[in-house]
Design an enzyme around this catalytic site. Structure first.
Site, PDB file in Angstrom:
ATOM      1  N   GLY A 118      30.978   1.354  70.745  1.00  0.00           N
ATOM      2  CA  GLY A 118      31.096   1.980  69.433  1.00  0.00           C
ATOM      3  C   GLY A 118      32.520   2.133  68.977  1.00  0.00           C
ATOM      4  O   GLY A 118      33.469   1.676  69.602  1.00  0.00           O
ATOM      5  N   CYS A 119      32.685   2.836  67.824  1.00  0.00           N
ATOM      6  CA  CYS A 119      33.999   3.138  67.306  1.00  0.00           C
ATOM      7  C   CYS A 119      34.114   4.643  67.162  1.00  0.00           C
ATOM      8  O   CYS A 119      33.128   5.346  67.045  1.00  0.00           O
ATOM      9  CB  CYS A 119      34.220   2.462  65.952  1.00  0.00           C
ATOM     10  SG  CYS A 119      32.884   2.737  64.783  1.00  0.00           S
ATOM     11  N   ALA A 120      35.348   5.160  67.203  1.00  0.00           N
ATOM     12  CA  ALA A 120      35.648   6.580  67.072  1.00  0.00           C
ATOM     13  C   ALA A 120      35.069   7.355  68.245  1.00  0.00           C
ATOM     14  O   ALA A 120      35.756   7.641  69.207  1.00  0.00           O
ATOM     15  CB  ALA A 120      35.153   7.149  65.746  1.00  0.00           C
TER      16      ALA A 120
END
Length: 296
Positions: A118-120
């Site tokens: 994922g991101c963040a």
């Protein structure tokens, strides 16, 4: 502080005019001219479960209580039958504390933490796969008329993405109508806010559809199943493991939904083809969002 007594179910939609969510910055464009644009804010939020610090995540900062609850639920650190007594948020300290009737020690789970695609904010625990194996998703249906109504409505709603970009959105829908629309710098944050909103207000998941602008990855599939939602739709593409998991657990997985087009790679038996495509418009360029140029 939020006490967990009965509360009305609010309609949650993006507010691109909220000054806390974006910041104006200046720079230069490809011609060397000075430009000013808006960019999303990004703030740390530290989550505690009772006295145990769990994680610090980066978020735009709206709906911290929903984000905290949804994170714990989707990571299987909080069960849906657990008694949450309150959620306390301190804006100055950027801390949110979820309190339950009984303290729980999660040190063993924290040791099994793994980084995902994922991101963040994108951490998952090793026992999540075990948690979804026993889930029996409801026998809902997805009418293509609902799908086209839903995507058209979402594409024409105001959003922080259209205002400032660099952000993901997730929308909980019933039939073709959006009920809860959240955005954040990571798609995981956005879906966790919806999970927290559903838990807080006792929203039934069995007849709902979850829409996301992000990729249909294994973790997005797991989160959707953990929430008890039978249908997951995206305007973006798929990962192989996401498709495999969806097929194993009986989740309807629909991606690349743009204009008249979509592809279903799992749970196709729920789809009812009731829409005449001659009456469906192609997507307007002014409503382009994440996933338009590729599958990210």
């Amino acid at each position: 502080m939020m006490k967990f007594d009965k509360a009305p179910v609010p309609l949650i939609v993006p507010n691109p005019d909220d000054p806390r969510l974006t910041q104006s910055v200046t720079g230069t464009d490809q011609t060397g001219a000075r430009v000013e644009i808006k960019v999303p804010m990004e703030r740390p939020l530290t989550l505690y479960l009772n006295s145990q610090e769990i994680v610090t995540m980066m978020t735009i900062g709206d709906y911290p209580e929903y984000l905290a609850l949804g994170y714990l639920l989707n990571q299987n650190m909080l069960k849906y039958n657990d008694a949450v007594t309150e959620v306390e948020y301190d804006d100055d300290l950027q801390v949110v504390v979820v309190r339950t009737e009984h303290h729980t020690n999660f040190e063993a789970k924290l040791k099994k933490r793994t980084q995902t695609s994922g991101c963040a904010q994108g951490t998952a625990f090793g026992d999540l796969l075990e948690a979804v194996e026993s889930v029996a998703l409801p026998k809902a249906e997805l009418r293509t008329s609902w799908l086209y109504q839903m995507t058209q409505t979402i594409n024409t709603m105001p959003s922080l993405y259209l205002e400032a970009g660099a952000i993901h959105g997730c929308v909980l829908c019933k039939e073709g109508e959006p009920l809860c629309y959240t955005e954040d710098v990571g798609r995981h944050n956005a879906v966790d806010k919806i999970a927290g909103w559903m838990y807080r207000h006792g929203v039934d998941a069995s007849d709902k559809i979850l829409y996301t602008t992000g990729r249909l990855t294994s973790e997005m599939v797991i989160k959707t199943v953990r929430m008890g939602i039978p249908i997951l739709v995206s305007r973006s593409g798929f990962t192989a493991w996401g498709v495999d998991l969806a097929r194993q657990v009986g989740l309807t997985l629909v991606g690349r939904t743009r204009g008249k087009r979509f592809i279903a790679l799992a749970g196709e038996e729920r789809i009812v083809y009731d829409q005449n495509l001659a009456y469906v418009e192609e997507e307007s360029a002014k409503h382009k969002r994440k996933g338009e140029g590729g599958d990210d």
